[in-house]
Scaffold this active site. Structure first.
Site, short mmCIF file in Angstrom:
data_model
loop_
_atom_site.label_atom_id
_atom_site.label_comp_id
_atom_site.label_asym_id
_atom_site.label_seq_id
_atom_site.Cartn_x
_atom_site.Cartn_y
_atom_site.Cartn_z
N LYS A 157 0.82 -1.21 0.00
CA LYS A 157 0.00 0.00 0.00
C LYS A 157 0.86 1.27 0.00
O LYS A 157 0.41 2.32 -0.44
CB LYS A 157 -0.92 0.03 1.23
C1 LIG Z 1 -4.15 -4.77 -0.05
C2 LIG Z 1 -3.36 -6.01 -0.20
C3 LIG Z 1 -3.66 -6.98 -1.20
C4 LIG Z 1 -4.84 -6.84 -2.14
O1 LIG Z 1 -4.69 -5.82 -3.08
P1 LIG Z 1 -5.97 -5.27 -3.86
O2 LIG Z 1 -5.49 -4.09 -4.60
O3 LIG Z 1 -6.99 -4.91 -2.81
O4 LIG Z 1 -6.46 -6.36 -4.75
C5 LIG Z 1 -2.84 -8.09 -1.30
N1 LIG Z 1 -1.81 -8.29 -0.44
C6 LIG Z 1 -1.51 -7.40 0.53
C7 LIG Z 1 -0.39 -7.70 1.46
C8 LIG Z 1 -2.27 -6.24 0.68
O5 LIG Z 1 -1.95 -5.38 1.66
#
Ligand SMILES: *Cc1c(COP(=O)(O)O)cnc(C)c1O
Length: 502
Positions: free
Chosen positions: A118
């Site tokens: 993120k």
């Molecule tokens: C948010 C997240 C995801 C999923 O990503 P999306 O964009 O919501 O599909 C996968 N792995 C981790 C570690 C995340 O923090």
């Protein structure tokens, strides 16, 4: 480049407005009017650029109301704190010399200040918002409201801390996040940050936040303090656009390391929750990046696998808590953008899908649309056992340590290759540092974690694998606790008003 809504005809707006507003007033998501293209020559030019330059180049195509200098500065500062020179380094896994034509490039998206993928978007979004305030002449302060089950909260805090004209308040369920996740949040420095525990579970916190967003009285009250609410979740275009960059960047890294030649096709695999990350890969493909198949990897909550296989999206099912908590999602919000583009911008159809989803928890796409998606996507899921086995196999075979979410992606890559015999090189999204999920990773490696406290597990994993603990996690045990605020689940609005006024 202008932005329009997925659900009704609106007056097209600039990217700065789309980023500030987050969601369209009709409930739809903002999408670009058209998808810009990059020629192979333009892709070739990326090879000699650093990550920030690559990011500025791609973002320039979408955020045309920002200047080159603004985007240059934003991308430079956003990735400054990443603990890798390459920002998003690519680790290439190749089985043996005979098999070099089918490498898997693992793009490590977790070198940011909170060790979560993120960060790639949340380190730049606040800067884009800050500039958007200036561009639109907005004089109010923006208050970012977040409910978190763990990871998003810290990444958003780290991104917005001390960004001028913004404030951020994060609510997390008291006792509902891991000890490390809590420590990451409650030690956050910054004059404009607030972290509050809620006596309730994650749903209570999220419902509380949603209620505040839709409460006219609170909005009026906030306006008196010159404050406007906004959100930093993954439906914001300003979070999605920066994610397109690393697909281009990793593709040219594959060229740089002689795995492919310019123009060669690759497949991309993404561990998916809200469908944001894989949608970014879809945009990259539409822009001209030579991606053949987008492999959508899910966990035991495989609502997306079923959707791509049957054409029916159905959230009416049991919800499982898994070792990949960031993928424990039954409503993948960003799918709406894909439906918009693949129906050729048919807002009436998108609106009816979303209405059905809202009222009955499901919708069905017709056969021609399903056939279109079949040409682009392949979907499968990994069970909990397969996820753990993959961590162990990858570690034993390559000495490479991955987290549980990355393991889902690599497990599904194996299934895809086995079923289709398509051995094209793969770019795989690695979405978290293994040190963020130490207990599951240690267990998968055959180590007992019984009676070992979360912080001790970091040392344990580091000792066992001889890998370095990311600095932001290693320093947690000595960090000062700055936020001990706690409220009842019906007191969240009061906390927001109090924080806005000071
Ligand atoms: C948010 C997240 C995801 C999923 O990503 P999306 O964009 O919501 O599909 C996968 N792995 C981790 C570690 C995340 O923090």
């Amino acid at each position: 480049m202008k932005y329009i809504s997925t659900r009704s005809k609106i007056e097209p707006i600039n990217s700065a407005q789309a980023i500030l507003q987050g969601l369209s007033a009709d409930g739809g998501l903002f999408v670009p009017e058209e998808i810009p293209k990059l020629t192979l020559q333009e892709i070739e030019k990326l090879i000699d650029m650093n990550y920030s330059k690559r990011a500025a180049t791609i973002l320039q195509k979408f955020l045309t109301d920002y200047t080159e200098i603004e985007l240059g500065e934003c991308t430079e500062l956003a990735y400054d704190k990443f603990d890798s020179m390459l920002k998003v380094p690519l680790s290439i896994l190749v089985k043996d010399a005979k098999n070099t034509k089918s490498p898997v490039g693992v793009m490590e998206l977790w070198h940011g200040p909170t060790s979560a993928f993120k960060d790639v978007a949340l380190q730049i979004l606040p800067r884009l918002m800050s500039l958007a305030l200036k561009k639109t002449g907005e004089t109010k302060e923006i208050l970012i409201l977040v409910a978190t089950s763990g990871d998003t909260g810290k990444a958003a805090l780290a991104g917005f801390a001390d960004v001028p004209q913004t404030k951020i308040i994060v609510f997390y369920p008291d006792g509902g996040v891991s000890k490390i996740q809590r420590l990451q949040m409650v030690t956050q420095i910054g004059k404009n940050v607030n972290v509050t525990a809620v006596r309730g579970n994650f749903d209570d916190a999220q419902t509380g936040v949603k209620n505040i967003f839709s409460d006219e009285k609170i909005r009026e009250e906030l306006a008196k303090s010159n404050v406007k609410l906004s959100s930093a979740n993954s439906i914001n275009w300003g979070r999605l656009a920066p994610q397109i960059v690393y697909y281009f960047s990793s593709y040219v890294e594959m060229i740089k390391s002689d795995q492919i030649k310019l123009g060669d096709k690759v497949n991309a695999v993404v561990p998916t929750g809200n469908f944001g990350n894989i949608l970014a890969a879809y945009y990259a493909k539409k822009m001209g990046l030579p991606i053949k198949t987008l492999i959508c990897a899910s966990n035991k909550n495989h609502v997306l696998t079923d959707f791509f296989k049957t054409g029916v999206y159905n959230r009416n099912r049991d919800f499982y808590k898994t070792i990949t908590p960031s993928m424990d999602i039954l409503i993948s919000s960003n799918l709406e953008r894909l439906l918009y583009h693949e129906t050729g911008g048919d807002i009436e159809r998108v609106k009816s899908f979303m209405k059905n989803l809202n009222e009955t928890g499901k919708y069905k796409i017709d056969n021609p649309l399903k056939k279109k998606l079949d040409k682009i996507f392949y979907a499968d899921y990994a069970t909990e056992e397969e996820t753990a086995e993959t961590i162990k196999n990858i570690y034993d075979n390559f000495g490479y340590l991955i987290d549980t979410h990355t393991a889902v992606a690599l497990s599904v890559t194996g299934k895809y290759r086995g079923k289709t015999k398509d051995m094209l090189p793969v770019i795989a999204a690695s979405t978290a540092s293994p040190f963020k999920f130490t207990s599951s990773v240690l267990t998968a490696l055959g180590k007992s974690v019984e009676g070992i406290d979360d912080l001790k597990q970091l040392d344990e994993l580091s000792f066992f694998t001889q890998k370095r603990i990311p600095i932001n996690l290693a320093t947690l045990k000595d960090a000062k606790i700055l936020h001990e605020n706690i409220c009842g689940k019906n007191e969240m609005a009061k906390e927001v008003l109090k924080f806005a006024a000071n």
